[in-house]
Write an enzyme that holds these catalytic residues in place. Sequence first.
Site, PDB file in Angstrom:
ATOM      1  N   ARG A  28       0.828  -1.220   0.000  1.00 25.23           N
ATOM      2  CA  ARG A  28       0.000   0.000   0.000  1.00 25.23           C
ATOM      3  C   ARG A  28       0.857   1.262   0.000  1.00 25.23           C
ATOM      4  O   ARG A  28       0.479   2.271   0.613  1.00 25.23           O
ATOM      5  CB  ARG A  28      -0.948   0.017   1.206  1.00 25.23           C
ATOM      6  CG  ARG A  28      -1.876  -1.172   1.317  1.00 25.23           C
ATOM      7  CD  ARG A  28      -3.045  -1.024   0.351  1.00 25.23           C
ATOM      8  NE  ARG A  28      -4.163  -1.836   0.762  1.00 25.23           N
ATOM      9  CZ  ARG A  28      -5.331  -1.345   1.186  1.00 25.23           C
ATOM     10  NH1 ARG A  28      -5.535  -0.077   1.255  1.00 25.23           N
ATOM     11  NH2 ARG A  28      -6.291  -2.157   1.527  1.00 25.23           N
ATOM     12  N   ARG A  32      -3.375   6.803   1.133  1.00 26.15           N
ATOM     13  CA  ARG A  32      -3.895   7.966   1.865  1.00 26.15           C
ATOM     14  C   ARG A  32      -2.904   8.650   2.804  1.00 26.15           C
ATOM     15  O   ARG A  32      -3.133   9.778   3.213  1.00 26.15           O
ATOM     16  CB  ARG A  32      -5.143   7.563   2.651  1.00 26.15           C
ATOM     17  CG  ARG A  32      -6.352   7.384   1.761  1.00 26.15           C
ATOM     18  CD  ARG A  32      -7.509   6.769   2.506  1.00 26.15           C
ATOM     19  NE  ARG A  32      -7.207   5.386   2.876  1.00 26.15           N
ATOM     20  CZ  ARG A  32      -8.001   4.618   3.585  1.00 26.15           C
ATOM     21  NH1 ARG A  32      -9.135   5.086   4.061  1.00 26.15           N
ATOM     22  NH2 ARG A  32      -7.668   3.365   3.852  1.00 26.15           N
ATOM     23  N   ARG A  41      -6.508  11.921  -5.812  1.00 23.66           N
ATOM     24  CA  ARG A  41      -7.786  11.223  -5.566  1.00 23.66           C
ATOM     25  C   ARG A  41      -8.944  12.214  -5.648  1.00 23.66           C
ATOM     26  O   ARG A  41      -9.976  11.922  -6.256  1.00 23.66           O
ATOM     27  CB  ARG A  41      -7.693  10.568  -4.193  1.00 23.66           C
ATOM     28  CG  ARG A  41      -8.983  10.175  -3.543  1.00 23.66           C
ATOM     29  CD  ARG A  41      -9.286   8.725  -3.806  1.00 23.66           C
ATOM     30  NE  ARG A  41     -10.190   8.183  -2.808  1.00 23.66           N
ATOM     31  CZ  ARG A  41     -11.477   8.459  -2.731  1.00 23.66           C
ATOM     32  NH1 ARG A  41     -12.022   9.321  -3.564  1.00 23.66           N
ATOM     33  NH2 ARG A  41     -12.225   7.895  -1.803  1.00 23.66           N
ATOM     34  N   ASP A  78      -7.025  -1.959  -7.112  1.00 24.35           N
ATOM     35  CA  ASP A  78      -7.560  -2.552  -5.894  1.00 24.35           C
ATOM     36  C   ASP A  78      -7.899  -4.001  -6.163  1.00 24.35           C
ATOM     37  O   ASP A  78      -8.132  -4.382  -7.318  1.00 24.35           O
ATOM     38  CB  ASP A  78      -8.812  -1.806  -5.418  1.00 24.35           C
ATOM     39  CG  ASP A  78      -9.114  -2.150  -3.967  1.00 24.35           C
ATOM     40  OD1 ASP A  78      -8.446  -1.598  -3.090  1.00 24.35           O
ATOM     41  OD2 ASP A  78      -9.974  -3.008  -3.720  1.00 24.35           O
ATOM     42  N   TYR A 155     -15.583 -10.499   0.550  1.00 25.49           N
ATOM     43  CA  TYR A 155     -16.199  -9.195   0.240  1.00 25.49           C
ATOM     44  C   TYR A 155     -17.475  -9.369  -0.579  1.00 25.49           C
ATOM     45  O   TYR A 155     -18.455  -8.645  -0.400  1.00 25.49           O
ATOM     46  CB  TYR A 155     -15.210  -8.302  -0.522  1.00 25.49           C
ATOM     47  CG  TYR A 155     -14.097  -7.760   0.354  1.00 25.49           C
ATOM     48  CD1 TYR A 155     -14.295  -6.629   1.130  1.00 25.49           C
ATOM     49  CD2 TYR A 155     -12.857  -8.387   0.414  1.00 25.49           C
ATOM     50  CE1 TYR A 155     -13.286  -6.118   1.937  1.00 25.49           C
ATOM     51  CE2 TYR A 155     -11.843  -7.889   1.217  1.00 25.49           C
ATOM     52  CZ  TYR A 155     -12.063  -6.756   1.976  1.00 25.49           C
ATOM     53  OH  TYR A 155     -11.067  -6.280   2.775  1.00 25.49           O
TER      54      TYR A 155
HETATM   55  O1  1CP Z   1      -0.037  -1.119  -2.610  1.00 22.21           O
HETATM   56  C1  1CP Z   1      -0.313  -0.177  -3.365  1.00 22.21           C
HETATM   57  O2  1CP Z   1       0.241   0.939  -3.295  1.00 22.21           O
HETATM   58  C2  1CP Z   1      -1.331  -0.410  -4.475  1.00 22.21           C
HETATM   59  C3  1CP Z   1      -2.661  -0.082  -4.105  1.00 22.21           C
HETATM   60  C4  1CP Z   1      -3.601  -1.014  -3.373  1.00 22.21           C
HETATM   61  C5  1CP Z   1      -3.557  -2.385  -3.064  1.00 22.21           C
HETATM   62  C6  1CP Z   1      -2.422  -3.363  -3.284  1.00 22.21           C
HETATM   63  C7  1CP Z   1      -4.849  -0.532  -2.928  1.00 22.21           C
HETATM   64  C8  1CP Z   1      -5.299   0.863  -3.041  1.00 22.21           C
HETATM   65  N1  1CP Z   1      -5.575  -1.598  -2.446  1.00 22.21           N
HETATM   66  C9  1CP Z   1      -4.801  -2.738  -2.498  1.00 22.21           C
HETATM   67  C10 1CP Z   1      -5.176  -4.092  -2.103  1.00 22.21           C
HETATM   68  C11 1CP Z   1      -6.350  -4.325  -1.222  1.00 22.21           C
HETATM   69  N2  1CP Z   1      -7.571  -3.701  -1.255  1.00 22.21           N
HETATM   70  C12 1CP Z   1      -6.406  -5.322  -0.225  1.00 22.21           C
HETATM   71  C13 1CP Z   1      -5.310  -6.305   0.049  1.00 22.21           C
HETATM   72  C14 1CP Z   1      -4.172  -5.699   0.743  1.00 22.21           C
HETATM   73  C15 1CP Z   1      -4.346  -5.419   2.200  1.00 22.21           C
HETATM   74  O3  1CP Z   1      -4.791  -6.313   2.917  1.00 22.21           O
HETATM   75  O4  1CP Z   1      -3.961  -4.309   2.612  1.00 22.21           O
HETATM   76  C16 1CP Z   1      -7.671  -5.264   0.376  1.00 22.21           C
HETATM   77  C17 1CP Z   1      -8.184  -6.120   1.500  1.00 22.21           C
HETATM   78  C18 1CP Z   1      -8.407  -4.247  -0.281  1.00 22.21           C
HETATM   79  C19 1CP Z   1      -9.813  -3.864  -0.066  1.00 22.21           C
HETATM   80  C20 1CP Z   1      -9.901  -2.427   0.217  1.00 22.21           C
HETATM   81  N3  1CP Z   1      -9.895  -1.462  -0.742  1.00 22.21           N
HETATM   82  C21 1CP Z   1      -9.875  -1.783   1.479  1.00 22.21           C
HETATM   83  C22 1CP Z   1      -9.788  -2.487   2.817  1.00 22.21           C
HETATM   84  C23 1CP Z   1     -11.127  -2.633   3.422  1.00 22.21           C
HETATM   85  C24 1CP Z   1     -11.084  -3.600   4.599  1.00 22.21           C
HETATM   86  O5  1CP Z   1     -11.861  -4.571   4.564  1.00 22.21           O
HETATM   87  O6  1CP Z   1     -10.293  -3.395   5.526  1.00 22.21           O
HETATM   88  C25 1CP Z   1      -9.910  -0.400   1.244  1.00 22.21           C
HETATM   89  C26 1CP Z   1      -9.928   0.699   2.252  1.00 22.21           C
HETATM   90  C27 1CP Z   1      -9.905  -0.219  -0.172  1.00 22.21           C
HETATM   91  C28 1CP Z   1      -9.820   1.061  -0.927  1.00 22.21           C
HETATM   92  C29 1CP Z   1      -8.450   1.442  -1.256  1.00 22.21           C
HETATM   93  N4  1CP Z   1      -7.624   0.672  -2.065  1.00 22.21           N
HETATM   94  C30 1CP Z   1      -6.429   1.310  -2.216  1.00 22.21           C
HETATM   95  C31 1CP Z   1      -6.485   2.550  -1.481  1.00 22.21           C
HETATM   96  C32 1CP Z   1      -5.398   3.575  -1.410  1.00 22.21           C
HETATM   97  C33 1CP Z   1      -7.758   2.613  -0.886  1.00 22.21           C
HETATM   98  C34 1CP Z   1      -8.303   3.753  -0.060  1.00 22.21           C
HETATM   99  C35 1CP Z   1      -9.417   4.387  -0.807  1.00 22.21           C
HETATM  100  C36 1CP Z   1      -9.406   5.870  -0.820  1.00 22.21           C
HETATM  101  O7  1CP Z   1      -8.521   6.510  -1.401  1.00 22.21           O
HETATM  102  O8  1CP Z   1     -10.388   6.424  -0.286  1.00 22.21           O
END
Ligand code: 1CP
Length: 357
Positions: A28, A32, A41, A78, A155
């Site tokens: 990640r 944010r 964003r 994502d 999910y």
């Molecule tokens: O790593 C990077 O820089 C690439 C970006 C990336 C990756 C690899 C994002 C951007 N999401 C992910 C993978 C992801 N998404 C996972 C697996 C990794 C992990 O466990 O951390 C999971 C579970 C998600 C699902 C998801 N998408 C969540 C988590 C929700 C939960 O159940 O806890 C969230 C918050 C998102 C949205 C998201 N995806 C990525 C970002 C930066 C965000 C935040 C959204 C925003 O900008 O408002």
Amino acid sequence: MAVELKNDLLLRALCREPVDRTPVWIMRQAGRYLPEYRATRAEAGSFMDLCQAPELACEVTLQPLRRFDLDAAIIFSDILTIPDAMGLKLYFVAGEGPRFEFPLQSPEDVRRLPRPDIAESLGYVMDAIAVTRRELDGKVPLIGFSGSPWTLATYMIEGGSSKNFSKAKRLIYDQPAVAHELLGKLADTVTAYLNAQIESGAQAVQVFDTWGGALSAAAYEEFSLRYMARIVSGLDRESRGRRVPVILFSKGCNTQLEALAASGCDALGVDWTISLAEARRRVGARVALQGNLDPTVLLADHGAIRREVEATLSSFGPGEGHVFNLGHGITPEVDPEHLGVLVDAVREFSPALHRPR
Ligand code: 1CP
């Protein structure tokens, strides 16, 4: 003509080849905690608009590399793009995370679920990869990724994030055949999706099994690991004359390291609840290890970060097969300067663990 890769430390370490320092990237790493991410964003409008605009996805992929000496980029996207492409319609509620408009609610929903045409429905990811490879110009490798079938299924069944996965787990116990039908469709789709990413220029791929640790050992083997192994065996492992390493990251699954290492992958992501020394003893002869600093360490002061980086490096010890990373994603409240301290500490301390090439 393919551009030559100027820094191939990540690919070498994932294949357990000698390196002169330990490569580092951060799960990640775009996101944010970076003010420039929040600005892009906002410019994009919604999170999905950001993912679906290749130029903007490329921009946020590169943002962390402008600040820090990272050894890899990971394409900004994502894991939930796949369920969206299957028709569940992903959206985000501010402060609450991802949601689906049409979650899976019946065996009929699973039966009707299409295997999406990847080029058509997820072409925006391949375009973002191609644009980003061009912009990177061989500086560091680009990592592609997907969620694991089980993690995606949680999910899709829960309709969003969940604390205890009660609907998804009830399905595997009450209607295992339906669960297997869903996981099989997801495994086929993930395989095609990752192969398309490799074709478009991803130089390594990671499967995020973030919720594998919610399952019992037996259920994990049957409903998560088996499908990841199927994906690994279906992936194109070479592209443009170079091996494309596959990393499996199953969070909370340290009791399963031997089984994961037998899946045919090149590397395992490891969370912070096990020492790298123990993980290496158990599986280090077969796979590389990636991890495993507790992400919360990044909230502590500079001295503590440096101390914990050094401890993580020396827990793995001398020799090849380690990629430095956190044990899970970086959190939004981290001060970016603290990540700089981490990356610099890996550069400072790790050469002592390798022979100069
Ligand atoms: O790593 C990077 O820089 C690439 C970006 C990336 C990756 C690899 C994002 C951007 N999401 C992910 C993978 C992801 N998404 C996972 C697996 C990794 C992990 O466990 O951390 C999971 C579970 C998600 C699902 C998801 N998408 C969540 C988590 C929700 C939960 O159940 O806890 C969230 C918050 C998102 C949205 C998201 N995806 C990525 C970002 C930066 C965000 C935040 C959204 C925003 O900008 O408002």
